[in-house]
Design an enzyme around this catalytic site. Sequence first.
Site, PDB file in Angstrom:
ATOM      1  N   CYS A 297       0.806  -1.414   0.086  1.00 52.42           N
ATOM      2  CA  CYS A 297       0.000   0.209   0.242  1.00 52.42           C
ATOM      3  C   CYS A 297       0.868   1.326   0.066  1.00 52.42           C
ATOM      4  O   CYS A 297       1.843   1.378  -0.721  1.00 52.42           O
ATOM      5  CB  CYS A 297      -0.956  -0.121   1.168  1.00 52.42           C
ATOM      6  SG  CYS A 297      -2.145   1.172   1.195  1.00 52.42           S
ATOM      7  N   ILE A 298       0.810   2.166   0.977  1.00 50.63           N
ATOM      8  CA  ILE A 298       1.428   3.230   1.030  1.00 50.63           C
ATOM      9  C   ILE A 298       2.869   3.140   1.669  1.00 50.63           C
ATOM     10  O   ILE A 298       3.747   4.121   1.621  1.00 50.63           O
ATOM     11  CB  ILE A 298       0.660   4.345   1.786  1.00 50.63           C
ATOM     12  CG1 ILE A 298       1.239   5.842   1.751  1.00 50.63           C
ATOM     13  CG2 ILE A 298       0.339   3.966   3.337  1.00 50.63           C
ATOM     14  CD1 ILE A 298       1.189   6.495   0.291  1.00 50.63           C
TER      15      ILE A 298
END
Length: 273
Positions: free
Chosen positions: A182-183
């Site tokens: 993800c991030i």
Amino acid sequence: MAAVRALVVPRLAAASALAPLPGRLRPLHQRASTPRAALHGSASRPGARVALVLSGCGVYDGTEIHEASAILVHLSRGGAEVQIFAPDIPQMHVIDHTQGQPSEKESRNVLTESARIARGKISSLAQLSAANHDAAIFPGGFGAAKNLSTFAVDGKDCRVNEDVARVLKEFHGAGKPIGLCCIAPVLAAKVLRGVEVTVGHEQEEGGKWPYAGTAEAIKALGAKHCVKGVTEAHVDQKNKVVTTPAFMCDTALHHIHDGIGVMVRSVLELTGK
């Protein structure tokens, strides 16, 4: 603060009511069967020892819970022994997940919140040493950009938590694999200059990739961004860094679960165990 609010408003889901628990559970501190920092593992044979680093509990101010759960499932299937860690620090802020807005008068601790996901078996990130583990994995969620770093506010000019930076450098220096989804790949991009990572595609494509702009920030940090689909992972063989987009893509949950599985399997393969 306006920039932060812009990050957390999209696509909120209604909070689910908790089902009653059967029986009466004793408080964690009264349970003598397992120590607080015990390993999570179901394998009968020795497997890779993996450190899982959390950033709170809840997508908009902590760890993305579905991602953490998927990682744990795939690690269990891979025969890994898992120990969970989180920094013992205040959260940047607390988000009311039903409204997508900060709870101005509320404060929470990252370690305490992460213990919810860990079922109480958790240690302070300050205690994590690469010498005791074969790999480290970082789930996403905005906690990676708010609590483990200041990326949510400062972008390419962000700072990374000291212990997070130390852990990344220790594992990298020891030639031990690191997984991020993800991030969370922005952490590696900031700390490990020149690393190759993916956060998915580089264009929003009609809303399928709502955080596609993150790819440009990764490039600005001096890292190489590699375009990958949600069911794929990118393996930087030189740096032993494995990344997958996960919830950077707006898609069905099983696709995210599958991509995380590819990331976890690649990390375990790189351990050689």
